[in-house]
Design an enzyme around this catalytic site. Structure first.
Site, PDB file in Angstrom:
ATOM      1  CG  HIS A 212      -1.909   1.066   1.253  1.00  0.00           C
ATOM      2  ND1 HIS A 212      -2.310   1.651   2.415  1.00  0.00           N
ATOM      3  CD2 HIS A 212      -2.594   1.695   0.272  1.00  0.00           C
ATOM      4  CE1 HIS A 212      -3.208   2.586   2.155  1.00  0.00           C
ATOM      5  NE2 HIS A 212      -3.396   2.629   0.847  1.00  0.00           N
TER       6      HIS A 212
ATOM      7  CG  ASP B 261       8.611   8.684 -22.282  1.00  0.00           C
ATOM      8  OD1 ASP B 261       9.766   8.617 -21.804  1.00  0.00           O
ATOM      9  OD2 ASP B 261       7.991   9.754 -22.380  1.00  0.00           O
TER      10      ASP B 261
ATOM     11  CG  HIS C 209       8.395  16.523 -18.022  1.00  0.00           C
ATOM     12  ND1 HIS C 209       7.839  15.264 -17.952  1.00  0.00           N
ATOM     13  CD2 HIS C 209       9.569  16.366 -18.666  1.00  0.00           C
ATOM     14  CE1 HIS C 209       8.652  14.392 -18.523  1.00  0.00           C
ATOM     15  NE2 HIS C 209       9.702  15.027 -18.966  1.00  0.00           N
TER      16      HIS C 209
ATOM     17  CB  ALA D 208       4.052   8.449 -23.076  1.00  0.00           C
TER      18      ALA D 208
END
Length: 129
Positions: free
Chosen positions: A20, A28, A96, A119
């Site tokens: 958990h 990617d 990002h 991605a």
């Protein structure tokens, strides 16, 4: 021999060891992978396996209670953004650069052959009860 599900022995074992709140990154082929997390490299060639194929396989086996994506995903890669939204619903969004720094705290990184921008997703494991 397993009847179904993920057949990759190392990946299957790594998934079985998750608990958990552990974090799993589906990446990617261009995402920098820091030292620390276990890396399962599935990339064979550009596009193989795809990000969404790997994500679908994981979601069939792992309980996910939350997810993080780069805020740039929607504009930079609408096809993947739509696929993530269909599969995961609402996700947390970070820049990002921050996303890349969060990868170091993951238990597991799965590198795909995906060769499109942004991605990547960080999945936070849940429990089935």
């Amino acid at each position: 021999m397993k009847r179904s599900g993920i057949l990759h022995a190392e990946l299957s074992g790594a998934l079985a060891r998750l608990g958990h709140t552990d974090k799993v990154v589906v990446a990617d082929c261009g995402l920098p992978i820091p030292a620390g997390p276990t890396l399962i490299d599935l990339a064979f060639r550009f596009g193989v396996p795809s990000f969404l194929e790997v994500l679908d396989g994981l979601l069939a086996e792992v309980v996910v209670e939350g997810a993080v994506v780069a805020g740039e995903l929607a504009a930079g890669n609408p096809v993947i953004a739509s696929g993530v939204a269909e599969r995961l619903g609402e996700t947390e969004q970070v820049q990002h650069e921050e996303f890349k720094s969060l990868v170091a705290g993951a238990a597991l990184v799965i590198r795909t052959g995906e060769a499109t921008p942004y991605a990547n997703v960080i999945l936070r494991c849940g429990v089935p009860f």
